[in-house]
Design a protein around this motif. Structure first.
Motif, mmCIF file in Angstrom:
data_model
loop_
_atom_site.group_PDB
_atom_site.id
_atom_site.type_symbol
_atom_site.label_atom_id
_atom_site.label_comp_id
_atom_site.label_asym_id
_atom_site.label_seq_id
_atom_site.Cartn_x
_atom_site.Cartn_y
_atom_site.Cartn_z
ATOM 1 N N ALA A 1 1.875 11.301 -3.691
ATOM 2 C CA ALA A 1 0.785 10.347 -3.871
ATOM 3 C C ALA A 1 0.276 10.465 -5.307
ATOM 4 O O ALA A 1 0.401 11.523 -5.927
ATOM 5 C CB ALA A 1 -0.342 10.643 -2.882
ATOM 6 N N THR B 1 -0.434 0.133 -4.107
ATOM 7 C CA THR B 1 -1.880 0.253 -4.194
ATOM 8 C C THR B 1 -2.249 1.565 -3.516
ATOM 9 O O THR B 1 -1.647 1.951 -2.510
ATOM 10 C CB THR B 1 -2.608 -0.925 -3.519
ATOM 11 O OG1 THR B 1 -2.201 -1.006 -2.153
ATOM 12 C CG2 THR B 1 -2.306 -2.229 -4.234
ATOM 13 N N TYR B 2 -3.230 2.253 -4.088
ATOM 14 C CA TYR B 2 -3.640 3.549 -3.555
ATOM 15 C C TYR B 2 -5.095 3.769 -3.923
ATOM 16 O O TYR B 2 -5.452 3.715 -5.100
ATOM 17 C CB TYR B 2 -2.752 4.663 -4.141
ATOM 18 C CG TYR B 2 -3.034 6.033 -3.580
ATOM 19 C CD1 TYR B 2 -2.614 6.383 -2.305
ATOM 20 C CD2 TYR B 2 -3.718 6.981 -4.322
ATOM 21 C CE1 TYR B 2 -2.861 7.637 -1.782
ATOM 22 C CE2 TYR B 2 -3.978 8.239 -3.815
ATOM 23 C CZ TYR B 2 -3.548 8.565 -2.537
ATOM 24 O OH TYR B 2 -3.792 9.817 -2.024
ATOM 25 N N LYS B 3 -5.919 3.962 -2.913
ATOM 26 C CA LYS B 3 -7.358 4.197 -3.098
ATOM 27 C C LYS B 3 -7.994 3.167 -4.027
ATOM 28 O O LYS B 3 -8.702 3.496 -4.963
ATOM 29 C CB LYS B 3 -7.607 5.617 -3.587
ATOM 30 C CG LYS B 3 -7.226 6.662 -2.548
ATOM 31 C CD LYS B 3 -7.638 8.056 -2.958
ATOM 32 C CE LYS B 3 -7.302 9.042 -1.845
ATOM 33 N NZ LYS B 3 -7.651 10.417 -2.212
ATOM 34 N N ALA C 1 0.855 -1.188 0.000
ATOM 35 C CA ALA C 1 0.000 0.000 0.000
ATOM 36 C C ALA C 1 0.891 1.238 0.000
ATOM 37 O O ALA C 1 1.979 1.234 0.580
ATOM 38 C CB ALA C 1 -0.900 -0.002 1.223
ATOM 39 N N PHE C 2 0.443 2.295 -0.670
ATOM 40 C CA PHE C 2 1.199 3.544 -0.715
ATOM 41 C C PHE C 2 1.431 4.055 0.692
ATOM 42 O O PHE C 2 0.523 4.107 1.514
ATOM 43 C CB PHE C 2 0.450 4.611 -1.524
ATOM 44 C CG PHE C 2 1.135 5.947 -1.530
ATOM 45 C CD1 PHE C 2 2.179 6.192 -2.402
ATOM 46 C CD2 PHE C 2 0.758 6.947 -0.649
ATOM 47 C CE1 PHE C 2 2.822 7.416 -2.404
ATOM 48 C CE2 PHE C 2 1.393 8.166 -0.645
ATOM 49 C CZ PHE C 2 2.433 8.403 -1.519
ATOM 50 N N LYS C 3 2.677 4.419 0.982
ATOM 51 C CA LYS C 3 3.036 5.018 2.260
ATOM 52 C C LYS C 3 3.767 6.308 1.940
ATOM 53 O O LYS C 3 4.737 6.303 1.181
ATOM 54 C CB LYS C 3 3.933 4.072 3.061
ATOM 55 C CG LYS C 3 4.318 4.627 4.406
ATOM 56 C CD LYS C 3 5.200 3.669 5.177
ATOM 57 C CE LYS C 3 5.623 4.324 6.475
ATOM 58 N NZ LYS C 3 6.805 3.736 7.031
ATOM 59 N N GLN C 4 3.311 7.424 2.479
ATOM 60 C CA GLN C 4 3.905 8.728 2.180
ATOM 61 C C GLN C 4 5.365 8.733 2.618
ATOM 62 O O GLN C 4 5.669 8.577 3.797
ATOM 63 C CB GLN C 4 3.146 9.840 2.913
ATOM 64 C CG GLN C 4 3.682 11.223 2.628
ATOM 65 C CD GLN C 4 3.473 11.636 1.181
ATOM 66 O OE1 GLN C 4 2.387 11.545 0.660
ATOM 67 N NE2 GLN C 4 4.523 12.086 0.534
#
Length: 186
Positions: free
Chosen positions: A175, A159-161, A141-144
């Motif tokens: 993002a 993965t993002y939204k 998952a995307f992590k800032q």
């Protein structure tokens, strides 16, 4: 300067300063980077054609096949034909390192650390896998990112939204919905 500090500074620009910065980025700086990449490509073509000597380097695959055969990094000085290209692998202070610079690279490995901006450490020891069931690469998952040290590299997938995205640039700290040009939906 950390990316977050840079972003905050850009947000604080006056409209006139923003226009000046934008003109520089999409004008002069883009042209400089394109010229640098073109020069690197031309040198590589001349080396491949035998018109200039090739650098003593390895590829990642060659390093994986025999890491003892990877040559030591040598300072190219100002000789463009001896400068390193994107993907070149050399040995430096006991580490195998790969040039991640898209143009010509004359910097010593580790000058800015091994964070992927100029050089990155190559790991050639791969864990054993079961030949009958190769594992699919995990997509996190995307992590800032908190800065350049943990930024996404070109080709990284997240993965993002509810969608899967692939980074189209190196040092990507945005993002997908914040900087869509840095990502492609797959």
């Amino acid at each position: 300067m950390a990316i977050q500090e840079l972003q905050n500074s850009i947000r604080d620009l006056t409209p006139a300063d923003w226009d000046t910065l934008l003109a520089w980025v999409v004008g002069d700086e883009r042209e400089r980077r394109n010229a640098e990449r073109s020069n690197a490509q031309l040198l590589e073509e001349l080396q491949d054609a035998g018109k200039l000597p090739k650098r003593d380097v390895a590829t990642v695959d060659e390093a994986k096949a025999d890491k003892t055969a990877v040559p030591e990094w040598r300072d190219p000085g100002t000789d463009h034909a001896k400068m390193y290209h994107y993907g070149d692998v050399v040995r430096y202070q006991g580490k195998l390192v790969r040039s991640t610079r898209r143009g010509l690279n004359h910097w010593a490995p580790g000058t800015l650390g091994f964070d992927g901006r100029i050089w990155e450490v190559v790991k050639v020891d791969t864990p054993a896998t079961t030949p009958t069931s190769p594992a699919a690469p995990a997509i996190a998952a995307f992590k800032q990112p908190s800065g350049a040290h943990d930024a996404y590299k070109q080709g990284d997938r997240v993965t993002y939204k509810g969608a899967t995205w692939e980074s189209t640039i190196d040092a990507n700290v945005w993002a997908p919905d914040t900087y869509p040009q840095g990502w492609k939906r797959i």
